[in-house]
Design a protein around this motif. Structure first.
Motif, PDB file in Angstrom:
ATOM      1  N   LEU B  47      11.453  55.057  19.402  1.00 21.40           N
ATOM      2  CA  LEU B  47      12.117  56.165  19.023  1.00 21.40           C
ATOM      3  C   LEU B  47      11.323  57.312  19.441  1.00 21.40           C
ATOM      4  O   LEU B  47      11.566  58.432  19.795  1.00 21.40           O
ATOM      5  N   ALA B  50      11.649  58.253  23.048  1.00 17.15           N
ATOM      6  CA  ALA B  50      12.883  58.770  23.321  1.00 17.15           C
ATOM      7  C   ALA B  50      12.945  60.362  22.809  1.00 17.15           C
ATOM      8  O   ALA B  50      12.993  61.206  23.431  1.00 17.15           O
ATOM      9  N   ASP B  51      12.164  60.428  21.786  1.00 19.86           N
ATOM     10  CA  ASP B  51      11.841  61.699  21.350  1.00 19.86           C
ATOM     11  C   ASP B  51      11.014  62.741  22.443  1.00 19.86           C
ATOM     12  O   ASP B  51      11.450  63.906  22.477  1.00 19.86           O
ATOM     13  N   ALA B  53      10.791  62.054  25.427  1.00 14.98           N
ATOM     14  CA  ALA B  53      11.759  62.132  26.782  1.00 14.98           C
ATOM     15  C   ALA B  53      12.844  62.840  26.747  1.00 14.98           C
ATOM     16  O   ALA B  53      13.431  63.104  27.755  1.00 14.98           O
ATOM     17  N   SER B  54      13.388  63.408  25.558  1.00 18.80           N
ATOM     18  CA  SER B  54      14.715  63.688  25.554  1.00 18.80           C
ATOM     19  C   SER B  54      14.934  65.147  26.187  1.00 18.80           C
ATOM     20  O   SER B  54      16.035  65.435  26.418  1.00 18.80           O
TER      21      SER B  54
END
Lengths: 198, 894
Positions: B47, B50-51, B53-54
């Motif tokens: 996660l 993801a944070d 890359a978001s």
């Protein structure tokens, strides 16, 4: 289904009457849909459109602002956010089903068809992912609904859910991370579409 | 793959902490925090990545999407969504479970409006889709005018399952009834229509699972007969919500998510994720009936958390509709909506309707009606019985009045029950047997239909409006029944014995004990033939033989039977079976009166415990047992223990059947008796007055129970010295009791004695003598010689005669009294002492000084030991004593 007085629906829905809540959202949905279309018909540029504005306008239109208590307004915005989500999702679905329909005719030369399709697909995937997120952590999903679809501010959201603005901020970050992760699990496929060959 | 998934709460917690840290510190923190939990670490890191890359994911406003999507269209009309052959025109509803659109057929063939119910989510799960498609066939097969027909179903382009159903415009049933201010009778009629629809669906193996007012509409279009048309929506759809719920990886696997289903109408087994059966629909129908009857939801769940609501639904029984109808806050609008007034609405609902609702709303599915038809049956019988009239004869008259006010319970033999709750002939002592008489029958539904049919025939034959102006008496009616049972059913012994048993109970309630006892004996014979020596049904018969013997005053026999019943039940059943508890309670209350207090209390305590555990504190049997236990403890003098039990029983009884129900009042009465003996006069008086007022209000001023209340209150007032009111009350009580019991019952004698006492206090000596003589005559007839009851009357008469100077008649009476008392009571008992005083006074007048002095001395000692020095008797005794110790002036009181 009869459309009752909205103010009354609002009061009932706030008190926990589920049926009233459903009717309320349906009413708001209709209103938002119409308004969104009207906005875009009348103004050439799409940049002035914002869901916040839409929701506010809907509120003024549907509820007598003078009489509804402050909390009622916040609740309305919450309901409107839900409605907005459905409006967008439905738009996306209409787009998708139309694509496969036979009679569809377009007279659009300038618009990038692919971009619209992509948008539609993204919306639907997001909706699914959001549904899955709700299964894991309802509050995170709610926050996305309010902030993203409804365009509500951090303060409004925190007032609606009943947590601090700081929590909202933190949860928003978590939700984004979760959703992003969820949507990009099969990242290879994604990349392909995102970079269309020109 | 890891063995156990990591709970989201863990991941979330760690994420929160990590987010607050600058990126260079994150790694080391994670190593520490997730030490030994590699899966947790992996999840968090995923996660975090993801944070990072978001980017601008979700940062651009949603409105842009709207703009994009709309820009791709030219049409001036709003677009619609296509579902199979239908096209949507409008959104009708939106909720946690899905979305509902209004739609038309695309080809415009049929001008039919259709509602499309589209489920949210569920796209990903192929298993659900499969089930859905299979289920659709079944649901489409439901063809019934009262059920919104499922026209089509399928999966939309983007994979969402949907149903296309007949679109119904209408008003929710509850609203419709209120708007038209329908009476109870009409509401039940509509309710029965609903039941028919549900029943039909059950026959097709479809359970609705989500019956609630918003799913039951009354439509505008009327049928030819002008009756409103009812439509049920959403049959079986709730199933998919539950399925989806189960298959999802939800955080709390044993809790239904309250988002998807409205909690208030959910059955306990649904909340607990147990089997859903037709009884689940019965429960929902019960909730609906409840609302139709009294205007409130059975479970007050407003403003409560999900946890609290769960608790209420699974554990708390609702207040009875009749009681709600009376409660101030609700009653006026509710009654007005039913064209009634609160009080009469209460009477209308009490009894049958309360019981039907209660049974349907049982927490445990196997305690409810097992089929919708069973419930329909009871309701129909209730409707049919309403207008039946029974006329003439004092018994019938009293029956009618009493029955009208306190019907209780409807079983398959509802006809019989009307008669069953007849006059209860109650002796002062066995306050307990009222409860027994009011118990509902427990006949299995399989036999019930046969029995009901038979009884219908019976009733027709004995037509109350027969020719020649002849009225058939109840007794004749019953005799008819008994004959037919004996003759026509000889080849069906099981049913025969069941019916005999029922008749026996009727006779019992009517006070015709001899006949009742006969029938029970016959029942026993047949049962022994069918079942052999030991069987639960035989035990039940024995139990009832004990009750009837009790009513006849044959206490020895009663005890015998109760012992036998208990023994058999202990043999056949588990020790914690409620029937065992019931028998223990019965035997215990009998033993209490035959002097075996120790065993009695221990039985009573165990009985209470068993019943509490087995059927809960709100069951009638538990209430009875605990009442008896409290009574025994109170008699023994253990007031501290008894009081809280009394209070609990009263609270529960008030809540369940209302504060003016005979059972509640009876318990209150007994509690007050105990309080008075304990010396808590004020509180006892308050309760006595409350009970008396309630009984007067409800039963009228000539009912024996009113007589008892007057008697009790009078006795208390006498003790306080309020003679006026006391004698008035006694006189009233006496007249009632005489009318009810005839002139020869020992209750009457007791009352006479009390009255005589007051008269004496007031100085009406001759009047007092007359009463005492009457009382004595009755006692001599009824009670064995040497019984304590006689002794107090003897004492009273003796005293009166002494005052009048008729010493030769008085002396033997007093001596007799003394003998009895010395034998039966503990030495130094104040009653004995009082008799000694009287006898002493008499002997003084006769000149027998030595004996007199002896007696008076003993008397004074005992009385001073028992009472306060200012007590009238003590003062009297001292005065006499001082007079006889010759010459000395009376002592002045220190």
């Amino acid at each position: 289904m009869e459309s009752g007085d909205i103010g009354e629906l609002l009061v009932k829905a706030q008190a926990g009457d589920r049926e009233a809540e459903h009717r309320l959202i349906a009413l708001v949905y209709e209103e938002l849909r119409i308004m969104a279309h009207q906005h875009l018909r009348n103004e050439q540029s799409s940049f002035t459109l914002s869901t916040t504005v839409l929701v506010n306008e809907a509120y003024v239109k549907l509820v007598d602002g003078k009489h509804a208590p402050f909390r009622g307004r916040t609740y309305f915005f919450g309901a409107a956010s839900r409605a907005m989500r459905q409006v967008i999702v439905d738009l996306a679905r209409m787009r998708q089903t139309q694509k496969r329909g036979a009679d569809y005719q377009r007279v659009t030369v300038e618009i990038d068809e692919l971009a619209i399709d992509v948008c539609a697909e993204e919306v639907l995937e997001l909706d699914e992912a959001l549904h899955d997120l709700a299964m894991t952590d309802q509050r995170l999903s709610d926050i996305v609904e309010y902030r993203f679809f409804g365009g509500l501010t951090e303060e409004q959201t925190s007032g609606l859910i009943g947590v601090t603005a700081r929590t909202v901020r933190r949860d928003w970050r978590k939700a984004r991370a979760w959703l992003f992760n969820h949507l990009h699990k099969d990242s290879s496929l994604r990349t392909e579409i995102e970079q269309p060959e020109v | 793959m890891t063995s156990a998934p990591i709970p989201w709460s863990e991941i979330s917690r760690v994420l929160d902490l990590v987010f607050d840290l600058p990126s260079d510190q994150q790694q080391s923190f994670l190593q520490q925090e997730c030490a030994g939990k590699p899966e947790l670490l992996a999840a968090v890191e995923e996660l975090l990545a993801a944070d990072r890359a978001s980017g601008d994911f979700l940062q651009t406003p949603a409105a842009e999407k709207v703009a994009v999507l709309i820009s791709g269209t030219e049409d001036s009309e709003l677009q619609s969504i296509t579902f199979g052959a239908y096209q949507t025109t409008r959104l009708l509803g939106y909720g946690g479970m899905g979305v509902v659109y209004l739609a038309n057929r695309i080809d415009g063939e049929f001008d039919q409006e259709v509602a499309i119910k589209c489920m949210r989510g569920m796209v990903s799960n192929p298993e659900i889709k499969q089930r859905f498609l299979a289920e659709r066939q079944i649901l489409a097969s439901l063809q019934h005018p009262g059920i919104a027909h499922l026209l089509d179903g399928g999966v939309s382009e983007d994979g969402h399952p949907y149903f296309a159903m007949e679109y119904v415009r209408g008003t929710a049933l509850t609203e419709y009834c209120d708007l038209n201010r329908l009476r109870i009778k009409d509401r039940i009629g509509l309710f029965l229509t609903v039941c028919n629809c549900v029943s039909y669906a059950h026959s097709k193996l479809v359970i609705h699972r989500d019956l609630k007012p918003s799913n039951i509409l009354v439509t505008a279009s009327k049928t030819a007969k002008g009756k409103a048309q009812i439509k049920l929506l959403d049959f079986g759809i709730a199933k998919f919500l539950e399925d989806e719920d189960q298959l999802s990886e939800s955080q709390s696997p044993d809790q239904i998510r309250s988002q998807l289903i409205t909690l208030e109408y959910t059955a306990p087994e649904q909340l607990l994720r147990q089997n859903v059966t037709t009884a689940t629909d019965v429960y929902s129908l019960g909730l609906l009936l409840y609302e139709l009857l009294c205007g409130q939801h059975a479970h007050g769940t407003e403003g409560k958390s999900a946890e609290e609501v769960r608790e209420i639904i699974c554990k708390r029984m609702p207040v009875l509709p009749s009681v709600v109808a009376k409660t101030a806050a609700v009653s006026d609008p509710a009654a007005s909506n039913r064209r009634n007034k609160p009080k009469s609405l209460y009477r209308r609902l009490t009894g049958d309707l309360d019981a039907i609702v209660f049974k349907a709303l049982q927490k445990s599915p196997d305690k409810r009606y097992q089929s919708v038809e069973a419930m329909v049956g009871d309701l129909r019988r209730h409707l049919e019985l309403e207008p039946i009239k029974i006329r003439d004869s004092s018994v019938r008259y009293r029956l009618e009045r009493f029955v009208y006010r306190y019907r209780w319970g409807v079983s398959a033999t509802a006809l019989i029950l009307l008669l069953l709750i007849g006059m209860t002939v109650v002796s002062l002592r066995s306050n307990i047997s009222i409860r027994n008489a009011l118990e509902a029958t427990q006949i299995e539904s399989s036999k019930a239909r046969e029995i009901a049919r038979f009884l219908q025939e019976l009733f027709e034959v004995a037509d109350p409006f027969a020719q020649k102006g002849e009225q058939i008496s109840i007794e004749e009616l019953l005799e008819n029944g008994a004959q037919r049972i004996a003759n026509d059913l000889a080849d069906q012994p099981e049913i025969q014995s069941e019916l005999m048993f029922v008749l026996a109970r009727i006779y019992n309630s009517l006070g015709i004990y001899a006949r009742s006892s006969e029938m029970l004996n016959q029942t026993l014979e047949i049962q022994t033939m069918i079942f052999g020596q030991a069987h639960p049904e035989i035990a039940r018969t024995l139990h009832w033989q004990s009750l009837v013997a009790d009513n006849m005053g044959e206490y020895g026999l009663s005890e015998e039977k109760a012992e036998a019943a208990l023994e058999m039940r202990l043999l056949l059943l588990e020790r914690n079976d409620p029937d065992v508890g019931e028998s223990m309670d019965r035997l215990g209350s009998l033993l209490a009166y035959s002097g075996q207090e120790k065993r009695a209390i221990s039985l009573s305590q165990e009985a209470s415990l068993i019943l509490l555990t087995a059927v809960g504190e709100e069951d009638k049997r538990t209430q009875t047992a605990r009442h008896n236990l409290a009574w025994m403890l109170g008699t023994q003098g253990s007031y501290e223990e008894a009081t809280p039990i009394f209070e609990q029983v009263i609270e529960i009884s008030s809540r369940l059947v209302g504060p003016e129900h005979p059972l509640t009042l009876e318990t209150l009465n007994n509690f007050a008796v105990m309080l008075r003996r304990q010396g808590k006069i004020e509180r006892a008086e308050g309760i006595y007055r409350q009970v008396l007022a309630a009984r007067l209000r409800v039963l009228g001023d000539d009912h024996p129970q009113v007589g008892f209340s007057q008697n009790n209150l009078a006795k208390l007032l006498l003790g306080k010295g309020e003679f006026e009111e006391a004698s008035v009350l006694y006189a009233k009580s006496l007249s009632i009791l005489k009318t009810s019991y005839g002139d020869e019952h020992s209750n009457v004698a007791i009352s006479l004695g009390n009255l005589a006492q007051v008269l004496l206090q007031q100085g009406s000596i001759d009047q007092a003598e007359i009463r005492y003589r009457e009382a004595l005559a009755i006692h001599r007839k009824n009670t064995p010689a040497g019984s304590l009851k006689v002794s107090s009357t003897l004492k009273g008469l003796g005293r009166v005669l002494t005052i009048k100077g008729e010493l030769s008649e008085a002396e033997p009476l007093l001596r007799e009294a003394l003998t009895i008392q010395q034998r039966a009571l503990n030495p130094g008992h104040w009653e004995t002492a009082e008799t000694q005083l009287r006898l002493g006074q008499l002997l003084v007048l006769e000149g027998e000084e030595r004996e007199a002095r002896d007696l008076l001395k003993q008397s004074e000692e005992a009385l001073s030991g028992h009472f306060d020095k200012n007590h009238a008797l003590v003062k009297e005794a001292r005065k006499e004593l001082s007079l006889i110790t010759s010459g000395s002036p009376p002592e002045t009181n220190p």
